[in-house]
Design a protein around this motif. Structure first.
Motif, PDB file in Angstrom:
ATOM      1  N   GLN A   9       0.823  -1.203   0.000  1.00 58.06           N
ATOM      2  CA  GLN A   9       0.000   0.000   0.000  1.00 58.06           C
ATOM      3  C   GLN A   9       0.865   1.263   0.000  1.00 58.06           C
ATOM      4  O   GLN A   9       0.520   2.268  -0.624  1.00 58.06           O
ATOM      5  N   GLN A  10       1.995   1.197   0.673  1.00 59.35           N
ATOM      6  CA  GLN A  10       2.932   2.317   0.644  1.00 59.35           C
ATOM      7  C   GLN A  10       3.438   2.545  -0.779  1.00 59.35           C
ATOM      8  O   GLN A  10       3.549   3.690  -1.241  1.00 59.35           O
ATOM      9  N   PHE A  11       3.729   1.466  -1.474  1.00 59.83           N
ATOM     10  CA  PHE A  11       4.150   1.568  -2.874  1.00 59.83           C
ATOM     11  C   PHE A  11       3.047   2.211  -3.724  1.00 59.83           C
ATOM     12  O   PHE A  11       3.322   3.052  -4.581  1.00 59.83           O
ATOM     13  N   ARG A  12       1.800   1.802  -3.483  1.00 60.67           N
ATOM     14  CA  ARG A  12       0.670   2.321  -4.261  1.00 60.67           C
ATOM     15  C   ARG A  12       0.522   3.832  -4.063  1.00 60.67           C
ATOM     16  O   ARG A  12       0.363   4.585  -5.033  1.00 60.67           O
ATOM     17  N   ILE A  13       0.614   4.264  -2.819  1.00 59.90           N
ATOM     18  CA  ILE A  13       0.505   5.695  -2.523  1.00 59.90           C
ATOM     19  C   ILE A  13       1.648   6.468  -3.170  1.00 59.90           C
ATOM     20  O   ILE A  13       1.450   7.543  -3.754  1.00 59.90           O
ATOM     21  N   THR A  14       2.854   5.928  -3.082  1.00 62.47           N
ATOM     22  CA  THR A  14       4.024   6.612  -3.644  1.00 62.47           C
ATOM     23  C   THR A  14       3.904   6.739  -5.152  1.00 62.47           C
ATOM     24  O   THR A  14       4.279   7.770  -5.736  1.00 62.47           O
ATOM     25  N   ARG A  15       3.368   5.728  -5.814  1.00 62.77           N
ATOM     26  CA  ARG A  15       3.169   5.808  -7.274  1.00 62.77           C
ATOM     27  C   ARG A  15       2.167   6.902  -7.634  1.00 62.77           C
ATOM     28  O   ARG A  15       2.355   7.636  -8.613  1.00 62.77           O
ATOM     29  N   ILE A  16       1.092   7.001  -6.864  1.00 62.79           N
ATOM     30  CA  ILE A  16       0.102   8.039  -7.137  1.00 62.79           C
ATOM     31  C   ILE A  16       0.738   9.417  -6.989  1.00 62.79           C
ATOM     32  O   ILE A  16       0.507  10.317  -7.811  1.00 62.79           O
ATOM     33  N   MET A  17       1.540   9.595  -5.961  1.00 62.45           N
ATOM     34  CA  MET A  17       2.224  10.869  -5.773  1.00 62.45           C
ATOM     35  C   MET A  17       3.218  11.131  -6.903  1.00 62.45           C
ATOM     36  O   MET A  17       3.331  12.257  -7.402  1.00 62.45           O
ATOM     37  N   MET A  18       3.924  10.109  -7.332  1.00 64.52           N
ATOM     38  CA  MET A  18       4.875  10.241  -8.435  1.00 64.52           C
ATOM     39  C   MET A  18       4.178  10.748  -9.696  1.00 64.52           C
ATOM     40  O   MET A  18       4.666  11.658 -10.381  1.00 64.52           O
ATOM     41  N   GLU A  19       3.021  10.179  -9.983  1.00 68.24           N
ATOM     42  CA  GLU A  19       2.326  10.483 -11.234  1.00 68.24           C
ATOM     43  C   GLU A  19       1.459  11.738 -11.154  1.00 68.24           C
ATOM     44  O   GLU A  19       0.872  12.151 -12.150  1.00 68.24           O
ATOM     45  N   ALA A  20       1.404  12.359  -9.974  1.00 66.41           N
ATOM     46  CA  ALA A  20       0.592  13.565  -9.825  1.00 66.41           C
ATOM     47  C   ALA A  20       1.229  14.753 -10.537  1.00 66.41           C
ATOM     48  O   ALA A  20       0.521  15.612 -11.076  1.00 66.41           O
ATOM     49  N   TYR A  21       2.559  14.813 -10.532  1.00 66.81           N
ATOM     50  CA  TYR A  21       3.256  15.961 -11.120  1.00 66.81           C
ATOM     51  C   TYR A  21       4.597  15.541 -11.718  1.00 66.81           C
ATOM     52  O   TYR A  21       5.275  14.662 -11.177  1.00 66.81           O
ATOM     53  N   HIS A  22       4.957  16.206 -12.809  1.00 66.42           N
ATOM     54  CA  HIS A  22       6.360  16.327 -13.179  1.00 66.42           C
ATOM     55  C   HIS A  22       6.816  17.600 -12.472  1.00 66.42           C
ATOM     56  O   HIS A  22       6.599  18.713 -12.961  1.00 66.42           O
ATOM     57  N   LEU A  23       7.411  17.443 -11.304  1.00 66.35           N
ATOM     58  CA  LEU A  23       7.612  18.592 -10.423  1.00 66.35           C
ATOM     59  C   LEU A  23       8.368  19.735 -11.091  1.00 66.35           C
ATOM     60  O   LEU A  23       8.058  20.909 -10.878  1.00 66.35           O
ATOM     61  N   TYR A  24       9.364  19.416 -11.900  1.00 69.84           N
ATOM     62  CA  TYR A  24      10.204  20.469 -12.475  1.00 69.84           C
ATOM     63  C   TYR A  24       9.570  21.113 -13.712  1.00 69.84           C
ATOM     64  O   TYR A  24      10.079  22.103 -14.220  1.00 69.84           O
TER      65      TYR A  24
END
Length: 343
Positions: free
Chosen positions: A237-252
């Motif tokens: 579940q931690q992996f799942r949350i981290t993936r969602i955060m990853m795909e939320a933005y291209h931060l730069y």
């Protein structure tokens, strides 16, 4: 009456704890009619549904009960948000509570914003780790990182220490900020508070920080979601949350303000660090490959974010090769836990 703030209380089998949580809000607000409490019964099978209805019946102008099939913490947060009529929305988990004096201060400030017609997108306050079984408490404040006694923007923030991430406990969003964009909270998944404390931030243009110890976070129970053994069991579940955060933005590319971007990059790096550390704590033989795939997917998604996360101090320190490196990583994590008191 117009509601200044809605307190959403996600409840799942919360009968033993919810009374203290609700009472703390009523007492801290003095039972004011311009606040609202939405109790969300997330498919509980204990006395929670009945208690929620009893609270709503006793305070019909302040408290409402929402009942839904079990969907997990994220679905309960979203149900409270959907039902909210307040200008602001704050989540208070059912086993936590709010400090009365600090709540009174918060309400005075929010009412002042409303009276003056001043828009504040995000109200930030401190929280306290209440380790009830140990009889200790640790306050997390932001006065070294955020301006005080003024409305400010992300361009005015300072540097955050490793223990100063803005968590759900410290945040009170303007309700329309949360509704105006996607809040991708998955069902039946723990740790959604990380998404809640990350994805809406670029939509917040005006902020206010009150140096008050408002939120009391009850920590240390066996089986609690932040308990180390529990986190190891729920690593998927931690992996799942981290993936969602990853795909939320291209931060730069997507976040123009450099200081906000730096803060969000640090927060995301912390999430990757947690995945790396708990993979080493896990006995599941599949986890190392899942971690390798997560890092590879990050590199494919955004190479700059990958470089910042993987080759910064945290990324290197939590992905050391060999068994010795694994021991160093785990030892460093446990030392950090003792210093920063995060579980």
């Amino acid at each position: 009456m117009h509601k200044v703030v809605t307190f959403g209380i996600p409840c799942y089998n919360s009968a033993a704890d919810m009374d203290r949580c609700i009472t703390s809000i009523l007492e801290g607000s003095g039972g004011a009619e311009d606040i609202e409490i939405v109790i969300v019964d997330d498919g509980s099978v204990d006395e929670t549904p009945a208690k929620a209805d009893e609270w709503a019946a006793r305070h019909p102008s302040i408290i409402r009960a929402v009942h839904q099939e079990n969907g997990g913490h994220g679905m309960a947060v979203l149900a409270g948000l959907k039902a909210a009529t307040g200008t602001y929305y704050k989540v208070v988990d059912s086993d936590d509570w709010l400090d009365a004096d600090s709540l009174a201060t918060m309400l005075e400030l929010l009412r002042g914003f409303e009276k003056r017609g001043v828009r504040v997108d995000l109200f930030i306050s401190n929280y306290v780790y209440e380790k009830v079984y140990e009889g200790t408490r640790t306050a997390i404040g932001y006065k070294s990182a955020l301006p005080r006694k003024k409305i400010f923007t992300w361009a005015e923030i300072g540097r955050f220490r490793p223990d100063q991430n803005l968590l759900m406990h410290s945040l009170c969003y303007r309700t329309d900020v949360l509704r105006d964009g996607d809040l991708p909270l998955p069902a039946h998944t723990f740790y959604v508070d990380n998404i809640y404390a990350y994805v809406p931030l670029p939509r917040c243009q005006s902020l206010y920080y009150a140096d008050i110890d408002l939120y009391r976070y009850f920590i240390g129970r066996e089986g609690q979601s932040v308990n180390e053994a529990t986190m190891v069991k729920r690593l998927d579940q931690q992996f799942r949350i981290t993936r969602i955060m990853m795909e939320a933005y291209h931060l730069y590319d997507d976040v123009a303000e450099p200081r906000l971007r730096a803060y969000m990059m640090h927060y995301f790096t912390m999430m990757m660090t947690i995945c790396s550390v708990f993979t080493k704590l896990s006995d599941d033989p599949e986890m190392p490959e899942k971690l390798r795939r997560l890092w590879a997917d990050l590199k494919a998604y955004d190479v700059k974010m990958y470089q910042k996360a993987r080759w910064g101090l945290l990324g290197i320190g939590t992905n050391l090769p060999t068994k010795l490196g694994e021991k160093v990583t785990i030892g460093g994590y446990h030392l950090a836990g003792k210093i920063f008191k995060f579980n």
